[in-house]
Design a protein around this motif. Structure first.
Motif, PDB file in Angstrom:
ATOM      1  N   LEU A 137      -8.203  -2.264  -1.873  1.00 11.75           N
ATOM      2  CA  LEU A 137      -8.961  -2.548  -3.487  1.00 11.75           C
ATOM      3  C   LEU A 137      -8.122  -3.636  -4.249  1.00 11.75           C
ATOM      4  CD1 LEU A 137      -9.110   1.293  -3.979  1.00 11.75           C
ATOM      5  CD2 LEU A 137     -10.887  -0.226  -3.632  1.00 11.75           C
ATOM      6  N   ARG A 138      -6.710  -3.796  -4.000  1.00 14.39           N
ATOM      7  CA  ARG A 138      -6.206  -4.866  -4.681  1.00 14.39           C
ATOM      8  C   ARG A 138      -7.052  -6.316  -4.496  1.00 14.39           C
ATOM      9  NH1 ARG A 138      -0.378  -7.330  -3.292  1.00 14.39           N
ATOM     10  NH2 ARG A 138      -1.436  -7.385  -1.136  1.00 14.39           N
ATOM     11  N   THR A 166      -8.075  -3.552 -14.117  1.00 10.82           N
ATOM     12  CA  THR A 166      -9.318  -3.206 -13.297  1.00 10.82           C
ATOM     13  C   THR A 166      -8.824  -2.381 -12.139  1.00 10.82           C
ATOM     14  OG1 THR A 166     -10.493  -5.321 -13.717  1.00 10.82           O
ATOM     15  CG2 THR A 166     -10.897  -3.869 -11.913  1.00 10.82           C
ATOM     16  N   LEU A 167      -7.592  -2.964 -11.628  1.00 14.57           N
ATOM     17  CA  LEU A 167      -7.152  -1.943 -10.462  1.00 14.57           C
ATOM     18  C   LEU A 167      -6.502  -0.840 -10.988  1.00 14.57           C
ATOM     19  CD1 LEU A 167      -6.012  -1.847  -7.358  1.00 14.57           C
ATOM     20  CD2 LEU A 167      -4.014  -2.866  -8.091  1.00 14.57           C
ATOM     21  N   ARG A 168      -5.664  -0.516 -11.942  1.00 15.13           N
ATOM     22  CA  ARG A 168      -5.556   0.479 -12.589  1.00 15.13           C
ATOM     23  C   ARG A 168      -6.426   1.667 -12.815  1.00 15.13           C
ATOM     24  NH1 ARG A 168      -4.086   2.450 -18.233  1.00 15.13           N
ATOM     25  NH2 ARG A 168      -4.962   0.573 -19.153  1.00 15.13           N
ATOM     26  N   ASP A 225       0.797  -1.185  -0.086  1.00 14.28           N
ATOM     27  CA  ASP A 225      -0.170  -0.281   0.008  1.00 14.28           C
ATOM     28  C   ASP A 225       0.829   1.335   0.122  1.00 14.28           C
ATOM     29  OD1 ASP A 225      -2.701   1.060   0.612  1.00 14.28           O
ATOM     30  OD2 ASP A 225      -1.409   2.264   1.742  1.00 14.28           O
ATOM     31  N   LEU A 263       3.150  -1.224 -10.123  1.00 14.97           N
ATOM     32  CA  LEU A 263       2.601  -2.448  -9.445  1.00 14.97           C
ATOM     33  C   LEU A 263       3.819  -3.280  -9.065  1.00 14.97           C
ATOM     34  CD1 LEU A 263       0.196  -3.698  -8.622  1.00 14.97           C
ATOM     35  CD2 LEU A 263      -0.250  -4.929 -10.751  1.00 14.97           C
ATOM     36  N   ARG A 282      -7.125  -8.420 -13.710  1.00 14.28           N
ATOM     37  CA  ARG A 282      -6.967  -7.739 -12.405  1.00 14.28           C
ATOM     38  C   ARG A 282      -6.367  -6.428 -12.508  1.00 14.28           C
ATOM     39  NH1 ARG A 282      -6.092 -13.618  -9.074  1.00 14.28           N
ATOM     40  NH2 ARG A 282      -8.076 -14.141  -9.211  1.00 14.28           N
ATOM     41  N   THR A 283      -5.132  -6.624 -13.358  1.00  9.62           N
ATOM     42  CA  THR A 283      -4.290  -5.434 -13.296  1.00  9.62           C
ATOM     43  C   THR A 283      -4.858  -4.288 -14.028  1.00  9.62           C
ATOM     44  OG1 THR A 283      -2.245  -6.688 -13.344  1.00  9.62           O
ATOM     45  CG2 THR A 283      -1.969  -4.496 -14.442  1.00  9.62           C
ATOM     46  N   LEU A 287      -5.344   1.010  -0.646  1.00  9.02           N
ATOM     47  CA  LEU A 287      -5.054   0.508  -1.846  1.00  9.02           C
ATOM     48  C   LEU A 287      -4.769  -0.949  -1.859  1.00  9.02           C
ATOM     49  CD1 LEU A 287      -2.602   3.178  -3.112  1.00  9.02           C
ATOM     50  CD2 LEU A 287      -5.008   3.050  -3.319  1.00  9.02           C
ATOM     51  N   VAL A 335     -10.439  -6.536  -6.055  1.00  9.64           N
ATOM     52  CA  VAL A 335     -10.470  -6.829  -7.421  1.00  9.64           C
ATOM     53  C   VAL A 335      -9.954  -8.403  -7.507  1.00  9.64           C
ATOM     54  CG1 VAL A 335      -9.105  -6.426  -9.570  1.00  9.64           C
ATOM     55  CG2 VAL A 335      -9.790  -4.465  -8.094  1.00  9.64           C
TER      56      VAL A 335
END
Length: 416
Positions: free
Chosen positions: A367-368, A383-385, A291, A401, A380-381, A364, A371
């Protein structure tokens, strides 16, 4: 009669000078030579009769009978040239080339008094320009300066979550646009708009559970953004547009929302279930190293814009995630970087924390995990972006990341 040796040597010494004088100027030999001489010469006129006499007042016979060449330079230095040879309002020849260029024209004596060359200059990101030059004129070199397009696509914001997606185009001026349906998706045509390097990088990396790829192409004065949807996503997908204004950055915001046929009802149920599966370990210990690293690498202003309430379809999810973070904390509160605590079970304090979500510790990391519970590994990447850095290019975000995950893995290795 024989020539004395010294005089012969003197004449030989002039040969290199003559060769140098006959060579084209530096850079001109690199120009494209475009032959624009029509197949037939103009009709005979009195000009042909008096040319030998009038040439005495126009610099010599070369004015009428010499080779006629027109050099064309442009700003920007490389542009596409459309060249039309026009005689008596009829096009006699058309050629196309790139600037800088040398255009070969007929000698003036073979051209009519109204013969002209129409030059149309086109360059991506600039307004088109057109001008006309008389063949019999004294013009031998032309400099054409193009004006940049009045609007620019400064940034692109891509967000995907729980089966829905949004594309936001941030421009200097209000957009004039049109949507075109394609077999595999749709295209957005932004008229008289250029694209910045940052926006172009973001577009190249857009892909998610709905969007397979995006491509931005500058076609003259218009910018065309092609969106290819994944197989099975084209049917039943509703595209809705919304225009707004970002007063802080003085940018116009044009957003396209991609909404599935069920309005995302199933995704809401799956998101609630995913939140319920999150545990304290997702936001404690080495997860806080991840985070912190993400927060250190991301631009604070960009992160604040991404996580703050802005009327997006992701707002309810972000609010619910923040509330869940409080539920996973021992005292039911979330902590900001400056030590401020908010008890998110209370609506007023939840709203206060949400407006400062970019400063909430562990958010953060949560949220990871959120997702990861909701999306497939392939999505996943991106979406997190879309949640934490929607205006950042895919390559840059991947590097951020990777650095954060290395820090987390290093922490776990030290702890055995």
């Amino acid at each position: 009669m024989s020539i004395p040796i010294p005089r012969a040597i003197a004449r030989l010494s002039l040969i290199p000078a003559v060769i140098l004088l006959s060579m084209p100027a530096s850079g001109e030999d690199e120009r494209d030579l475009i032959d624009l001489v029509p197949d037939e010469r103009a009709s005979w006129s009195a000009t042909n009769l008096f040319a030998p006499v009038t040439s005495l007042f126009l610099g010599g016979p070369s004015f009428w009978y010499g080779e006629r060449v027109l050099d064309i330079d442009t700003t920007p230095p490389t542009a596409t040239l459309d060249l039309f040879y026009v005689r008596a309002s009829f096009q006699k020849r058309f050629e196309q080339g790139d600037s800088p260029a040398r255009v070969l024209l007929p000698p003036r004596v073979e051209a009519g008094p109204r013969d002209s060359v129409t030059i149309r200059v086109l360059a991506d990101g600039y307004r088109h320009k057109e001008l006309s030059v008389r063949v019999r004129s004294r013009e031998s070199r032309i400099q054409i300066d193009l004006e940049p397009l009045p609007n620019s696509l400064v940034a692109v914001r891509h967000t995907y979550f729980a089966g829905r997606a949004a594309l936001s185009f941030l421009t200097l001026e209000a957009l004039t646009f049109r949507l075109q349906d394609n077999a595999d998706g749709f295209a957005v045509v932004l008229t008289e708009t250029a694209i910045s390097q940052n926006a172009e990088e973001t577009v190249r990396g857009v892909e998610d559970g709905l969007i397979g790829s995006m491509l931005a192409r500058q076609l003259g004065e218009d910018l065309v953004v092609q969106v290819a949807l994944r197989e099975g996503s084209v049917d039943g997908m509703d595209v809705r547009s919304l225009q707004g204004y970002d007063a802080i950055r003085a940018l116009h915001d044009f957003t396209l929302n991609l909404v599935p046929s069920d309005q995302g009802a199933d995704a809401v149920r799956r998101a609630k279930a995913a939140l319920g599966r999150l545990r304290s370990r997702d936001v404690e210990g080495c997860a806080l190293g991840f985070d912190t690293s993400m927060r250190e690498q991301l631009d604070p202003a960009e992160l604040a814009r991404a996580l703050a309430p802005r009327g997006s379809f992701t707002d309810p999810y972000l609010r619910a995630a923040l509330k869940r973070l409080g539920e996973l904390s021992p005292d039911g509160s979330v902590v900001l970087n400056d030590g401020t605590r908010y008890r998110v079970a209370l609506p007023i304090e939840l709203s206060a924390a949400w407006n400062q979500a970019s400063e909430v510790r562990g958010y953060l990391a949560l949220l990871r995990s959120f997702v990861a519970e909701l999306e497939s590994p392939a999505h996943r990447t991106p979406t997190l972006r879309g949640l934490v850095a929607p205006e950042v290019g895919a390559k840059r975000f991947q590097a951020i990341l990777d650095t954060a995950e290395k820090r987390e893995h290093s922490c776990r290795a030290k702890r055995g």
